[in-house]
Scaffold this active site. Structure first.
Site, PDB file in Angstrom:
ATOM      1  NE  ARG A 142      44.749  34.634  37.902  1.00 17.87           N
ATOM      2  CZ  ARG A 142      43.644  34.832  37.223  1.00 17.87           C
ATOM      3  NH1 ARG A 142      42.625  33.995  37.338  1.00 17.87           N
ATOM      4  NH2 ARG A 142      43.534  35.869  36.410  1.00 17.87           N
ATOM      5  CG  ASP A 196      47.113  36.226  36.503  1.00 19.38           C
ATOM      6  OD1 ASP A 196      47.383  36.210  37.723  1.00 19.38           O
ATOM      7  OD2 ASP A 196      46.351  37.053  35.986  1.00 19.38           O
ATOM      8  CB  SER A 201      42.835  43.926  30.276  1.00 18.34           C
ATOM      9  OG  SER A 201      43.026  42.716  30.959  1.00 18.34           O
ATOM     10  CG  ASP A 248      41.178  35.915  25.930  1.00 19.14           C
ATOM     11  OD1 ASP A 248      41.071  36.214  24.727  1.00 19.14           O
ATOM     12  OD2 ASP A 248      41.734  36.639  26.776  1.00 19.14           O
TER      13      ASP A 248
HETATM   14  N1  ARG Z   1      48.766  42.949  37.961  1.00 15.44           N
HETATM   15  C1  ARG Z   1      47.926  42.143  38.792  1.00 15.44           C
HETATM   16  C2  ARG Z   1      48.608  40.839  39.128  1.00 15.44           C
HETATM   17  O1  ARG Z   1      49.513  40.444  38.479  1.00 15.44           O
HETATM   18  C3  ARG Z   1      46.548  41.918  38.199  1.00 15.44           C
HETATM   19  C4  ARG Z   1      46.469  41.360  36.834  1.00 15.44           C
HETATM   20  C5  ARG Z   1      45.054  41.098  36.505  1.00 15.44           C
HETATM   21  N2  ARG Z   1      44.746  40.981  35.114  1.00 15.44           N
HETATM   22  C6  ARG Z   1      44.034  41.886  34.397  1.00 15.44           C
HETATM   23  N3  ARG Z   1      43.687  41.549  33.194  1.00 15.44           N
HETATM   24  N4  ARG Z   1      43.734  43.051  34.839  1.00 15.44           N
HETATM   25  O2  ARG Z   1      48.239  40.212  40.091  1.00 15.44           O
END
Ligand code: ARG
Length: 412
Positions: A93, A122, A173, A13
């Site tokens: 983040r 995110d 993912s 990406d």
């Molecule tokens: N759901 C979690 C969060 O919002 C993790 C998201 C992480 N992304 C992934 N592609 N698994 O913090």
């Protein structure tokens, strides 16, 4: 050409984003790779970033700051989103947003970019963080603005002379850092479906973990971990060691349907051995060193703290207020907790603290009792007073039907 700093993981990406931002948007792209541990693309970020057309690839090792200033404070707060998720991705983040802004200033860039989609949390964490730290920076989100399927991305890069062997997509993912790994999508989207074995990478299954337990002593000072089995090692090494050990014993698997900020319910598989063990031990130490009133309020605060982290409000006055409360609660949260790891479980089996509120003389049923049992009688008389008055005056001396009192629908 205007300069832009992109948060660069080295994955497909963000590699596509480098090309798209330079070709389609006319930016000079500085690719910023922020190492918060566990990234498998780490060895190739530099060559990939340059191949895709970045003018520069900068790598910042942020592991120590991540654990010290993000993960451990969240641990001291007891922050677990919806009582399940130790917030690994969510905690990384704001640190990334901060470093993006810092590097944008150093580089004289007018814009920053990240690879988040428009469906997740995110994007919120990045955007709110960046906007708070420097409202003048323009934010570009290529994946949100111009989502391309995987094959299209590979094709797009190839058309522009970037030929990188991307390998298989993988069934899920994934996002990983030292505080935890999260997997979503693929078969996991069916919440009735048990996660297949390959959804897990850091942990063995509890049934294949050794039957013999491992014992571990974790020492905390003011709520922060300071040693493992007496070894005073740095935070990065502690977390690394505990992830390895916990993973070998099958500890730290979490299967959770969670509520994203953007309104979607989402099934997530997390692995967080170190975070799971540290939280269990920390909670046990608080049980020894905090009063019941402190424990009660702190539980509410932990929920609030978890939500503000999850919802991208790290850089806020609200966070500062809550962090000050948490720091104050941790003044006496120092001591050692013994944990037994066995077949997927981390069980607290021993606790000691110099400033413990646990008083064996008061608790004991053996000799050496210092508690005055006769004093209980007067206390009970006063404690039950209002309930007795209310029963006499309002219930006319009738005993409430004790069996049905809590059963709605059976009251008629
Ligand atoms: N759901 C979690 C969060 O919002 C993790 C998201 C992480 N992304 C992934 N592609 N698994 O913090």
């Amino acid at each position: 050409m205007p300069k832009l700093v992109l948060a660069y993981s080295g994955g497909l990406d963000t590699t596509t984003a480098i090309k798209w931002l330079s070709v389609e948007q006319g930016y000079e792209v500085v690719a910023l790779n922020i190492d918060v541990g566990k990234s498998r693309e780490q060895p190739v970020v530099e060559s990939r970033g340059l191949a895709a057309g970045a003018v520069k690839v900068r790598v910042i090792d942020a592991r120590e700051d991540f654990i010290r200033y993000f993960a451990f404070p969240a641990l001291a707060a007891g922050a677990m989103y919806q009582d399940a998720y130790p917030l690994a991705t969510a905690l990384a983040r704001p640190l990334m947003a901060k470093l993006l802004v810092d590097v944008a200033h150093e580089e004289g860039a007018l814009a920053v970019a990240h690879g988040c989609t428009g469906k997740g949390n995110d994007q919120v964490r990045f955007d709110v963080g960046i906007q708070t730290l420097d409202p003048s920076l323009k934010i570009v989100a290529p994946t949100r603005e111009n989502a391309m399927a995987r094959e299209m991305q590979i094709e797009y890069l190839r058309e522009h002379g970037v030929d990188i062997p991307w390998g298989d997509k993988g069934p899920f993912s994934i996002d990983e850092n030292m505080w935890g790994r999260s997997a979503e999508a693929g078969v996991l989207e069916d919440p009735w479906q048990e996660p297949p074995p390959d959804a897990y990478e850091w942990t063995v299954s509890p049934e294949s973990a050794p039957a013999e337990p491992a014992y571990l002593d974790i020492a905390y000072q003011h709520g922060m971990p300071v040693s493992l089995n007496g070894d005073e090692i740095g935070p990065v090494e502690m977390v690394t060691r505990l992830n390895d050990l916990g993973g070998r014993y099958g500890v730290g698997r979490i299967d959770h349907v969670e509520d994203r900020l953007v309104g979607i319910k989402s099934r997530e598989i997390y692995e967080a051995p170190a975070a799971t063990i540290f939280h269990a031990a920390h909670r046990a130490l608080e049980g020894m060193t905090l009063s019941k009133q402190q424990l009660k309020l702190k539980k509410h605060v932990a929920t609030e703290y978890a939500e503000l982290i999850y919802n991208g409000l790290w850089f806020s006055a609200h966070h500062q207020d809550i962090a000050a409360y948490v720091a104050s609660t941790q003044r006496h949260v120092s001591g050692t907790i013994r944990v037994r790891l066995q077949r997927g479980t981390a069980t607290v089996v021993g606790r000691k603290a110099d400033e413990s509120l646990y008083d064996r003389g008061l608790a004991t049923y053996d000799r050496g009792d210092t508690y005055d049992q006769s004093a209980a009688v007067g206390f009970i008389n006063v404690w039950g007073l209002q309930t007795r008055v209310q029963t006499r005056v309002q219930l006319l001396g009738q005993m409430p039907d004790t069996l049905k009192i809590a059963m709605p629908g059976e009251r008629e």
